[in-house]
Motif scaffolding. Sequence first.
Motif, PDB file in Angstrom:
ATOM      1  N   THR B  95       0.933  -1.296   0.019  1.00  0.00           N
ATOM      2  CA  THR B  95      -0.013  -0.044  -0.101  1.00  0.00           C
ATOM      3  C   THR B  95       0.763   1.302  -0.239  1.00  0.00           C
ATOM      4  O   THR B  95       0.116   2.257   0.129  1.00  0.00           O
ATOM      5  CB  THR B  95      -0.752   0.141   1.123  1.00  0.00           C
ATOM      6  N   SER B  96       2.064   1.004   0.017  1.00  0.00           N
ATOM      7  CA  SER B  96       2.868   2.275  -0.024  1.00  0.00           C
ATOM      8  C   SER B  96       2.851   3.404  -0.972  1.00  0.00           C
ATOM      9  O   SER B  96       2.822   4.479  -0.780  1.00  0.00           O
ATOM     10  CB  SER B  96       4.552   1.776   0.036  1.00  0.00           C
ATOM     11  N   LEU B  97       2.567   2.797  -2.408  1.00  0.00           N
ATOM     12  CA  LEU B  97       2.205   3.637  -3.447  1.00  0.00           C
ATOM     13  C   LEU B  97       0.924   4.154  -3.376  1.00  0.00           C
ATOM     14  O   LEU B  97       0.531   5.675  -3.527  1.00  0.00           O
ATOM     15  CB  LEU B  97       2.405   3.219  -4.694  1.00  0.00           C
ATOM     16  N   THR B  98      -0.102   3.497  -2.969  1.00  0.00           N
ATOM     17  CA  THR B  98      -1.416   4.040  -3.065  1.00  0.00           C
ATOM     18  C   THR B  98      -1.738   4.911  -1.964  1.00  0.00           C
ATOM     19  O   THR B  98      -2.451   6.021  -1.849  1.00  0.00           O
ATOM     20  CB  THR B  98      -2.319   2.709  -2.912  1.00  0.00           C
ATOM     21  N   ASN B  99      -0.840   4.838  -0.815  1.00  0.00           N
ATOM     22  CA  ASN B  99      -1.288   5.374   0.700  1.00  0.00           C
ATOM     23  C   ASN B  99      -0.497   6.773   0.237  1.00  0.00           C
ATOM     24  O   ASN B  99      -0.849   7.847   1.030  1.00  0.00           O
ATOM     25  CB  ASN B  99      -0.635   4.874   1.789  1.00  0.00           C
ATOM     26  N   THR B 105       1.085  11.688  -7.508  1.00  0.00           N
ATOM     27  CA  THR B 105       0.589  12.424  -8.579  1.00  0.00           C
ATOM     28  C   THR B 105       1.048  13.863  -8.678  1.00  0.00           C
ATOM     29  O   THR B 105       0.895  14.608  -9.578  1.00  0.00           O
ATOM     30  CB  THR B 105      -0.927  12.482  -8.423  1.00  0.00           C
ATOM     31  N   ARG B 106       1.817  14.234  -7.694  1.00  0.00           N
ATOM     32  CA  ARG B 106       2.170  15.915  -7.828  1.00  0.00           C
ATOM     33  C   ARG B 106       3.715  16.131  -7.966  1.00  0.00           C
ATOM     34  O   ARG B 106       4.143  17.283  -8.174  1.00  0.00           O
ATOM     35  CB  ARG B 106       1.561  16.630  -6.862  1.00  0.00           C
ATOM     36  N   VAL B 107       4.456  15.248  -7.213  1.00  0.00           N
ATOM     37  CA  VAL B 107       5.867  15.650  -7.194  1.00  0.00           C
ATOM     38  C   VAL B 107       6.668  14.551  -7.919  1.00  0.00           C
ATOM     39  O   VAL B 107       6.452  13.347  -7.566  1.00  0.00           O
ATOM     40  CB  VAL B 107       6.331  15.782  -5.754  1.00  0.00           C
ATOM     41  N   ASN B 173      -0.362  -3.516  -7.012  1.00  0.00           N
ATOM     42  CA  ASN B 173      -1.507  -2.909  -6.307  1.00  0.00           C
ATOM     43  C   ASN B 173      -1.996  -1.543  -6.783  1.00  0.00           C
ATOM     44  O   ASN B 173      -3.198  -1.015  -6.524  1.00  0.00           O
ATOM     45  CB  ASN B 173      -1.305  -2.757  -4.752  1.00  0.00           C
ATOM     46  N   LEU B 174      -1.205  -0.676  -7.257  1.00  0.00           N
ATOM     47  CA  LEU B 174      -1.545   0.472  -7.881  1.00  0.00           C
ATOM     48  C   LEU B 174      -2.380   0.241  -9.205  1.00  0.00           C
ATOM     49  O   LEU B 174      -3.294   1.073  -9.091  1.00  0.00           O
ATOM     50  CB  LEU B 174      -0.275   1.014  -8.476  1.00  0.00           C
TER      51      LEU B 174
END
Lengths: 397, 267
Positions: B95-99, B105-107, B173-174
């Motif tokens: 869940t590290s990317l989804t959290n 999405t911004r940096v 998971n992404l």
Amino acid sequence: MGGVTAPAVIFEGVWKKYQRGRRYDSVRELVPALAGALLRPGSRGGELGRQEFWALRDVSFAVQPGEALGVIGPNGAGKSTILKLLSRIIAPTRGRVDVRGRMGALIEVAAGFHPDLTGRENVFLQGAIMGMKRAEIVRKFAEIVEFAGVSDFVDTQVKHYSSGMQARLGFAVAAHLDPEVLLIDEVLAVGDLAFQHKVFERLKAMVRREIPVVIVSHQLDRVVELCRRAVLLTAGRVVRAGTAVECVAAYVDGEHLAEAGHGPAPVQLHAISEAAPALVHSGEPLTVRLQGAVVEPAGGSQAAVGVWVRSLPSEEFVFATHSAAFDLVLPVEGPFEVAVELEMNLGPGAYRVQAVVWSVPARTPWAFGPSTIVRVERALPAYGRAYLNPRMHLLAP
Amino acid sequence: MFARLRDDLRSMLREQVEYRELLLSVTRRDLLLRYRQTVMGFGWAVFTPLLNLVVFSVVFTHVVPIQTTLPYPIYAYAGLLPWNFFASALRFSMTSLTNNQTLVTRVYFPREIFPFSAVLVGLVDFVVAGTVLAGLMIYYRVGVSASLLFLPVVIAVQLMFTAGLALLVAMANLYLRDVRYAFDAILVVWMFATSVVYPVDRVGGRLGALLALNPMTLIIDAYRAVLLGGELPAPGPFTAAALVSVATLGIAWLVFHRAEIRFAENV
């Protein structure tokens, strides 16, 4: 490169395709989607799939070192997509995006903040996310906290901050980056008025540092003040590229052209230009020239020409006048040119001066012509919307 | 093709070097947050394997007693320790990317940072929980020998295998949130297919032959050899495990690196 400096930011024939909504949320949607992709491969670059649309179509521009480029346009025109492409968060579908040097982005500045961490911890984390070295953050820490005005709360968890404090601290970290290329996305409206002023001064200092800057903003007055050049986007296409003043004028004209309507006007205006540079100080004179033609014989008796002045970006009405008030008679037929002399007794800001055909019997605008943008700067320490040309004398003692 | 591979490998490593401070900052953040948000803090790193140990000790010494060369609790704990590292690092990285959606999405920064920091957090827990093993070894009077010097190599092999899978599950998971639930189920099965709480070589037959290919069994056997057995891991199986780990990390990282530019659109 033969003595000519190469552009620091290059956008060359860039196309970007997006998906409307998520591709698949469950296995029930995934399986057909994968099957579809296998059956008709090659739909990746060229044409659009059912759920796809072009966010950018064939967009090209370049930014030279020491230049600030404004990107303006209505919502959904593709402005944020350009910033995301520049900051390497997404890749173009076609075309080339090239940024030379370490990039700093002032985008959604408090994005990395965690509510359970203290201000100090968040500054270090945010700084690292933005590519600052730890030693650099240590060196600038006091300055960052001072700039944000949260010195008394550095060791308080950010969840106890007001949203304004969070945004200020976020901006302060970003504002202390030392980038070689700077991207700015609509952050000019962070915090209260005093902080906004400080932010703007900081940005001006960064722009003056001779690094390339790309600014995306709806605050057209700020764009006019910070940028020399701009591009105007509509529905993913560059519809105008040129000076910031030209592009802002084209943008506001495009937005508001369809306002008046009393049938075709007997008089047409096709150009407006100012005799002096588009920057004046409060109280100084400004002359604009209106070029037009009477297209219906003797139509000039029904119509007058004049200007409307509005402030940007609010479009708040400031002033209007027309030729009938000066008993100015337009020719019976054919082209004419009228000079309008104004005294800009206005507070600092950007103003839109628009040519207008006035219906004398109806006493309303008949048709709007093109606009020009004029920037007014403070003449002396005076504040407010208008400039009342103050003088002061000591009477007593 | 080789030129592209070389460029990718170079940029992968250069980015990690450039953003090494961010990796440490994110790891520190995650540890700090857990310490601050929970009363037990690092106690949880010890509590979970200890609870597992008690349960399995009751099952495998009283309900279905099995024969192990060492006292069962120490045998089991030497398996649970690396297994918990493996499983918790993967759950956390899942869940590290989804959290961290807003950041993704911004940096811009190398997205490997998040799965890698999840593995580093697991490694810290592993070290903390390792103190219990030391206690058990003293209690059961299991001496250490020079083979302990080989422990860092075993840890490095597990680290590479775990990091490789961490990249894959975070990425999967992404794109598809189902992966998380599927993987929870897989982890349970995988644990009993590994010599964590009982030796899987007792299974035998065709299934046993299949289970012998499990890299986690080879890795956990290596831990037991250097920690408790006072000997080096069996050279053949351990070399195989090391090669599988290197390959897993290499392939997973390359796939991740080539896909990460599209992450922001798929979160």
